[in-house]
Design a protein around this motif. Structure first.
Motif, short mmCIF file in Angstrom:
data_model
loop_
_atom_site.label_atom_id
_atom_site.label_comp_id
_atom_site.label_asym_id
_atom_site.label_seq_id
_atom_site.Cartn_x
_atom_site.Cartn_y
_atom_site.Cartn_z
N PHE A 119 2.38 -3.49 -4.96
CA PHE A 119 2.22 -4.48 -3.90
C PHE A 119 2.63 -5.82 -4.50
CE2 PHE A 119 -1.29 -1.83 -1.90
CZ PHE A 119 -0.62 -1.63 -0.71
N LEU A 157 5.96 -4.16 -0.19
CA LEU A 157 6.41 -3.21 -1.22
C LEU A 157 7.21 -3.93 -2.29
CD1 LEU A 157 6.98 -0.31 -2.27
CD2 LEU A 157 8.93 -0.24 -0.69
N ASP A 192 -4.17 5.30 -3.41
CA ASP A 192 -3.94 5.80 -2.05
C ASP A 192 -4.03 4.68 -1.01
OD1 ASP A 192 -6.65 5.48 -2.08
OD2 ASP A 192 -7.14 7.59 -1.71
N ASP A 193 -4.13 3.42 -1.50
CA ASP A 193 -4.05 2.27 -0.59
C ASP A 193 -2.60 1.93 -0.26
OD1 ASP A 193 -3.48 1.49 -3.21
OD2 ASP A 193 -4.44 -0.48 -3.03
N LEU A 194 -1.65 2.50 -0.99
CA LEU A 194 -0.23 2.20 -0.72
C LEU A 194 0.18 2.98 0.54
CD1 LEU A 194 2.20 0.73 -2.40
CD2 LEU A 194 3.05 3.06 -2.54
N PRO A 195 0.69 2.26 1.56
CA PRO A 195 1.08 2.96 2.78
C PRO A 195 2.06 4.11 2.49
CG PRO A 195 1.20 0.59 3.10
CD PRO A 195 0.93 0.81 1.64
N LYS A 196 1.82 5.25 3.12
CA LYS A 196 2.69 6.42 2.93
C LYS A 196 4.14 6.07 3.28
CE LYS A 196 -0.45 9.30 1.60
NZ LYS A 196 -1.19 8.13 1.06
N ALA A 197 4.28 5.15 4.25
CA ALA A 197 5.63 4.79 4.70
C ALA A 197 6.48 4.24 3.55
CB ALA A 197 5.54 3.76 5.82
N TYR A 198 5.82 3.59 2.57
CA TYR A 198 6.59 3.05 1.43
C TYR A 198 7.18 4.18 0.59
CZ TYR A 198 4.56 -1.63 2.17
OH TYR A 198 4.19 -2.85 2.67
N THR A 216 7.75 7.21 1.72
CA THR A 216 8.74 7.89 2.56
C THR A 216 10.07 7.14 2.52
OG1 THR A 216 6.91 8.45 3.99
CG2 THR A 216 9.10 8.86 4.88
N THR A 226 -3.39 0.18 -6.04
CA THR A 226 -2.02 0.06 -6.54
C THR A 226 -1.84 -1.26 -7.31
OG1 THR A 226 -1.23 1.34 -4.66
CG2 THR A 226 0.40 -0.06 -5.75
#
Ligand code: AMP
Length: 308
Positions: free
Chosen positions: A12, A26, A52-58, A60, A80
């Motif tokens: 982040f 990101l 697991d605070d990092l958005p999955k979209a990043y 992906t 993160t």
């Protein structure tokens, strides 16, 4: 198509420049390296750690670029790595306001089994012992090991840094760091001294003044493209490193001649990175734009002096 292993932060970032500021977006060295390398025909993997605070979209976003993310460990209930920086008016210098290592504090990188024979290893800016651990996991000596580092590790882990650089082929650092590492003001002398420490190739990044590549008595220079607007320099150095290592992995040619092209490709990609905040520009970058700017690069550096 060559294989490339990248180790570094997926983070982040919170950034402030004279043009505005962001929330947490990101960032991270491995993110910028991976995005830049994905411009080439290369089979790449990122080795990193996040919470697991990092958005999955990043994540992906990275895998959608063809990057293997199986080496990115996701720590349950973990936080993160977080970095906050503020640039001065000239954009050449910045202050780090916050560095929270979080999950990175206990990072034991694991190179995915199908990448332990990779052709090129790109060691992004991290603790030198983490970088060394990645080298030690390679089951075959890679054709090329490239390392990026910064003054923080020279101040805090110099002996470890001196150990890891014995095992690498190329080091990429900025001009001030080259001076700090060697005690030499002249970059030519500094590069010569670094070559006695291990890396046979030294790339010295000079921000908006381009980059120098040294090998024995050979020197090559690539300018930075003069841009009308620089918005956010974050990640420019990593993008350069990603373009450099991605090109070399894709061509599978690690000669000095090929490295000269790699420096141009790295500089070219870095010129895009700085045009928007964070990874925004690199996420949407099209091959056609990259090629167009390569032509500009060529035109910028060509002259026709008659030599007698
Ligand atoms: P650059 O502008 O190329 O120097 O790289 C900026 C990136 O480095 C940012 O996205 C940060 O997340 C990351 N970063 C900042 N400090 C560190 C550090 N101490 N270790 C690893 N990565 C860092």
């Amino acid at each position: 198509m060559g294989k490339l292993v990248v180790v570094g932060t997926v983070a982040f970032d919170e950034i402030e420049t004279p043009f505005g500021k962001t929330d947490k977006i990101l960032g991270g060295a491995a993110t910028f390296i991976g995005l830049a390398a994905s411009q080439f025909d290369v089979d790449s993997a990122i080795v990193s750690i996040v919470g697991d605070d990092l958005p999955k979209a990043y994540l992906t976003l990275l895998s959608d670029k063809g990057i293997d993310i199986s080496g990115i460990e996701i720590v349950e209930n973990g936080k993160t790595f977080y970095w906050k920086g503020k640039y001065h008016n000239d954009l050449n210098s910045r202050d780090t306001l916050i560095t929270e290592l979080n999950t990175l504090a206990d990072f034991n990188p694991v190179v995915p089994a199908n990448y332990t024979e990779a052709d090129v290893v790109m060691l992004g800016n991290l603790h030198p012992m983490v970088q060394l651990s990645v080298i030690n996991q390679m089951t075959k000596r890679p054709k090329l090991i490239v390392l990026d580092t910064m003054n923080f590790w020279m101040d805090n882990a110099l002996n470890d840094l001196l150990e890891v650089i014995k095992h690498i082929d190329v080091i990429t650092i900025n001009d001030e760091e080259a001076r700090q590492l060697t005690g030499e003001y002249s970059l030519v002398k500094a590069a010569a001294k670094i070559q006695t420490m291990g890396p046979k190739y030294v790339v010295i990044k000079k921000g908006e003044h381009g980059a120098l590549l040294f090998h024995n008595e050979n020197i090559f220079f690539a300018p930075a493209l003069p841009l009308e607007e620089v918005f956010d320099p974050t990640g420019a150095g990593d993008t350069f490193a990603g373009g450099f290592s991605g090109y070399l992995a894709a061509t599978n040619d690690v000669s000095f001649k090929s490295m000269k092209n790699a420096v141009i490709h790295g500089s070219n990609l870095a010129s895009f990175c700085v045009e928007k905040f964070g990874t925004a520009r690199m996420e949407k970058l099209e091959k056609i734009e990259v090629n167009k700017r390569l032509h500009q690069f060529k035109a910028l550096t060509q002259f026709d002096i008659e030599l007698k």
